[in-house]
Write an enzyme that holds these catalytic residues in place. Structure first.
Site, PDB file in Angstrom:
ATOM      1  N   LYS A 158      12.780 116.979  47.669  1.00 45.36           N
ATOM      2  CA  LYS A 158      13.371 118.294  47.425  1.00 45.36           C
ATOM      3  C   LYS A 158      14.791 118.340  47.959  1.00 45.36           C
ATOM      4  O   LYS A 158      15.071 117.830  49.042  1.00 45.36           O
ATOM      5  CB  LYS A 158      12.509 119.386  48.101  1.00 45.36           C
ATOM      6  CG  LYS A 158      11.118 119.495  47.463  1.00 45.36           C
ATOM      7  CD  LYS A 158      10.162 120.299  48.309  1.00 45.36           C
ATOM      8  CE  LYS A 158      10.221 121.781  48.028  1.00 45.36           C
ATOM      9  NZ  LYS A 158       9.027 122.466  48.630  1.00 45.36           N
ATOM     10  N   GLY A 164      15.690 128.157  42.771  1.00 46.89           N
ATOM     11  CA  GLY A 164      15.431 128.448  41.362  1.00 46.89           C
ATOM     12  C   GLY A 164      14.597 127.373  40.681  1.00 46.89           C
ATOM     13  O   GLY A 164      14.683 127.191  39.478  1.00 46.89           O
ATOM     14  N   GLY A 165      13.775 126.664  41.462  1.00 42.46           N
ATOM     15  CA  GLY A 165      12.886 125.637  40.894  1.00 42.46           C
ATOM     16  C   GLY A 165      13.599 124.348  40.546  1.00 42.46           C
ATOM     17  O   GLY A 165      13.002 123.440  39.990  1.00 42.46           O
ATOM     18  N   LYS A 201       4.759 116.039  51.559  1.00 40.26           N
ATOM     19  CA  LYS A 201       3.472 115.684  50.978  1.00 40.26           C
ATOM     20  C   LYS A 201       3.236 116.611  49.786  1.00 40.26           C
ATOM     21  O   LYS A 201       3.525 117.797  49.849  1.00 40.26           O
ATOM     22  CB  LYS A 201       2.397 115.897  52.045  1.00 40.26           C
ATOM     23  CG  LYS A 201       0.978 115.739  51.566  1.00 40.26           C
ATOM     24  CD  LYS A 201       0.548 114.294  51.631  1.00 40.26           C
ATOM     25  CE  LYS A 201      -0.775 114.069  50.917  1.00 40.26           C
ATOM     26  NZ  LYS A 201      -0.741 112.895  50.025  1.00 40.26           N
ATOM     27  N   HIS A 208       0.715 129.353  44.994  1.00 38.33           N
ATOM     28  CA  HIS A 208       1.951 129.829  45.614  1.00 38.33           C
ATOM     29  C   HIS A 208       1.681 131.276  46.054  1.00 38.33           C
ATOM     30  O   HIS A 208       1.454 132.144  45.218  1.00 38.33           O
ATOM     31  CB  HIS A 208       3.107 129.768  44.614  1.00 38.33           C
ATOM     32  CG  HIS A 208       4.381 130.377  45.121  1.00 38.33           C
ATOM     33  ND1 HIS A 208       5.556 129.678  45.232  1.00 38.33           N
ATOM     34  CD2 HIS A 208       4.653 131.637  45.547  1.00 38.33           C
ATOM     35  CE1 HIS A 208       6.498 130.480  45.717  1.00 38.33           C
ATOM     36  NE2 HIS A 208       5.972 131.681  45.913  1.00 38.33           N
ATOM     37  N   ASN A 290      13.177 133.067  51.296  1.00 36.62           N
ATOM     38  CA  ASN A 290      14.218 133.604  50.436  1.00 36.62           C
ATOM     39  C   ASN A 290      14.795 134.836  51.125  1.00 36.62           C
ATOM     40  O   ASN A 290      14.087 135.813  51.364  1.00 36.62           O
ATOM     41  CB  ASN A 290      13.675 133.965  49.060  1.00 36.62           C
ATOM     42  CG  ASN A 290      13.243 132.733  48.270  1.00 36.62           C
ATOM     43  OD1 ASN A 290      12.246 132.741  47.571  1.00 36.62           O
ATOM     44  ND2 ASN A 290      13.981 131.650  48.385  1.00 36.62           N
ATOM     45  N   ARG A 292      16.634 137.398  50.471  1.00 41.41           N
ATOM     46  CA  ARG A 292      17.205 138.348  49.489  1.00 41.41           C
ATOM     47  C   ARG A 292      16.054 139.114  48.856  1.00 41.41           C
ATOM     48  O   ARG A 292      14.897 138.831  49.121  1.00 41.41           O
ATOM     49  CB  ARG A 292      17.914 137.551  48.405  1.00 41.41           C
ATOM     50  CG  ARG A 292      16.966 136.477  47.825  1.00 41.41           C
ATOM     51  CD  ARG A 292      17.500 135.825  46.575  1.00 41.41           C
ATOM     52  NE  ARG A 292      16.830 134.591  46.254  1.00 41.41           N
ATOM     53  CZ  ARG A 292      15.746 134.475  45.511  1.00 41.41           C
ATOM     54  NH1 ARG A 292      15.154 135.546  45.030  1.00 41.41           N
ATOM     55  NH2 ARG A 292      15.206 133.302  45.258  1.00 41.41           N
ATOM     56  N   ARG A 338       7.383 138.016  33.367  1.00 34.80           N
ATOM     57  CA  ARG A 338       8.808 137.818  33.092  1.00 34.80           C
ATOM     58  C   ARG A 338       8.951 137.591  31.591  1.00 34.80           C
ATOM     59  O   ARG A 338       8.368 136.660  31.045  1.00 34.80           O
ATOM     60  CB  ARG A 338       9.355 136.620  33.855  1.00 34.80           C
ATOM     61  CG  ARG A 338       9.269 136.770  35.364  1.00 34.80           C
ATOM     62  CD  ARG A 338      10.102 135.700  36.060  1.00 34.80           C
ATOM     63  NE  ARG A 338       9.841 135.703  37.494  1.00 34.80           N
ATOM     64  CZ  ARG A 338      10.590 135.073  38.394  1.00 34.80           C
ATOM     65  NH1 ARG A 338      11.641 134.378  38.005  1.00 34.80           N
ATOM     66  NH2 ARG A 338      10.288 135.124  39.680  1.00 34.80           N
TER      67      ARG A 338
END
Ligand code: ADP
Ligand code: ADP
Ligand code: MG
Length: 449
Positions: A158, A164-165, A201, A208, A290, A292, A338
């Site tokens: 990562k 944003g994925g 890992k 999520h 996050n 925000r 969405r």
């Protein structure tokens, strides 16, 4: 309280913030790019300033123009919304230097949490369980091989500056690691201007689950329970709900406490979200914070009755949280879809064009946050999300029924949208029974449409 706020964003979230301001009798200043002159947020605000040409870097990310717009119009505070400047400590600092209140946490808290590898170290130090992985960023290829071997494959690379994925790669085996490291570093460098990676890992088919929290400048904190955001494609959320069927009151308390502990450790004041992965055994691990307002905040508003944007503004003005943890009750169930201008059958490719026909859903328990209207020409420069359709129901079944009804009413012609795809998700038997994981789309929806 502030008399005038500038909103440094566009689209549905700019409108969401303008609405909160209007109810609080605060005047609003919109900013816009040349491509957004006909956008609804421009029409709805009391004043509007064009800050640059179409490309985001010239307008919505044009710091000097945005700050001077606030100064010229006499705005006392800036709300950054999500994305853009919302998680950039330099922007929060620039506001402060110009005597403008940044509606969000202090720059130091944004900085601590914005570097995802460092955020994990901070969380671990605060006693919050974290996803096993590298200690901070990967220092060398050797370092990566050692850590991955210790944890066992698959692992995830990562980008420490990611969001944003984007900037995430799953590595299935040792043979792939060296190659993926090179690609991921180059990608992160290009996308975020920072090639540093960390390693984690891979948690198998997790959920999520994230905690919404509020903290004021007087050291008071509450959490507003969780949102489940397991329905994702390419590590990006598509549908969110609150509460999570997998979260028992005991998990909620523990997760909420962990989130508040982290917020306290970094002196966090304002609204924030702590993201966790929840495994099949009910164990949860900190993923990131996050700093925000989040896209999916309305599902929490529906089940708690707390107006999160209003709270953000109140907190930034130095007011005290009017709530204690005992006041927070979860009532019923809320789901958000969405609605995105994209083609699920073509691997979710974005679709642009003019909306030739538009009929919006409505009725009891329905909320639609959007900036689009009949005749609206979707500019190709920005995020493809057109709307957030949010419903409330007395329980999950009622919310699912209501959402399906709304999706059937919703007509958007002229561009491709994911409305039919969202309907299929809601009709899926695994979704209905609440058997969710982040693998849902690949496992149950055949990846695409
Ligand atoms: P972003 O900053 O882009 O939101 P996150 O670190 O929050 O990135 O991860 C995005 C998504 O990727 C998560 O919601 C989850 O679905 C998946 N993910 C991230 N880390 C892991 C992991 N260690 N194991 C399994 N899935 C993960
Ligand atoms: P949330 O966690 O609020 O659901 P997302 O991860 O979906 O947020 O991101 C919110 C918006 O911000 C999306 O439009 C996403 O594309 C964008 N975004 C988030 N982080 C970044 C980033 N680091 N760079 C670019 N865009 C981002
Ligand atoms: Mg995330």
């Amino acid at each position: 309280m502030f008399k005038k706020i500038l909103i440094a964003n566009r689209g549905e979230i700019a409108i969401r913030i303008i609405r909160a301001c209007r109810e609080m009798k605060i005047a609003t200043v919109a900013i816009y790019s040349e491509a957004d002159a006909d956008s609804l947020h421009v029409r709805m605000a009391d004043e509007a300033v064009c800050v640059g040409s179409a490309a985001s870097k010239d307008s919505y990310l044009n710091m000097p123009n945005i700050i001077s717009s606030a100064i010229i119009t006499g705005a006392e505070a800036i709300h950054p919304g999500y994305a853009y400047f919302s998680e950039q400590p330099q922007f929060a600092e620039a506001c402060e230097a110009c005597n403008i209140v940044f509606i969000g946490p202090k720059a130091s808290a944004i900085e601590l949490m914005g570097d995802k590898a460092r955020a994990k170290e901070t969380a671990a130090k605060a006693g919050v369980p974290c996803i096993p992985g590298s200690k901070g960023i990967i220092r060398s290829e050797q370092d990566a091989f050692k850590t991955a071997a210790k944890m066992g494959y698959p692992v995830r690379l990562k980008a420490t500056a990611g969001g944003g994925g984007r900037g995430i790669r799953v590595v299935a085996s040792e043979e792939e690691l060296a190659g993926q490291l090179k690609i991921a570093t180059a990608e992160a460098q290009a996308a975020f201007g920072n090639g540093e990676l960390y390693l984690e890992k891979e948690i198998e088919e997790p959920r999520h689950v994230e905690i919404q929290l509020l903290g004021d400048e007087h050291g008071k904190y509450v959490h507003l329970g969780e949102r489940e955001c397991s329905i994702q494609r390419r590590n990006q959320k598509l549908l969110e709900e609150a509460p999570s069927v997998a979260v028992t009151p005991s998990i909620r308390d523990k997760m909420g406490e962990a989130a508040v502990k982290l917020a306290k450790a970094v002196g966090y004041a304002n609204a924030g979200t702590v993201e966790f992965l929840l495994d099949k055994h009910g164990r949860f691990y900190f993923m990131e914070m996050n700093t925000r307002v989040q896209v999916e905040h309305p599902v929490t508003e529906f089940v708690t009755g707390v107006d999160i944007v209003r709270e953000q503004i109140r907190i930034a003005a130095g007011e005290k949280l009017g709530l204690t943890q005992k006041d927070i009750k979860i009532n019923g169930h809320s789901i958000e879809c969405r609605i995105i201008a994209e083609d699920p059958a073509r691997n979710f490719a974005p679709s642009v064009g003019a909306i030739s026909r538009y009929v919006a859903p409505g009725g009891y328990g329905v909320r639609l946050d959007t900036h689009v209207y009949s005749g609206y020409d979707i500019p190709p420069y920005y995020d493809a999300m057109l709307a957030k359709l949010i419903v409330w129901g007395k329980d999950r079944n009622e919310a699912i029924t209501r959402m399906s009804r709304c999706l059937s009413e919703y007509e958007i012609e002229g561009v491709k949208t994911n409305i039919e795809y969202q309907k299929k998700i809601l009709a899926n038997s695994y979704f209905r029974s609440g058997e969710l994981s982040t693998a849902f789309i690949t496992r149950c929806m055949n990846g695409g449409g």
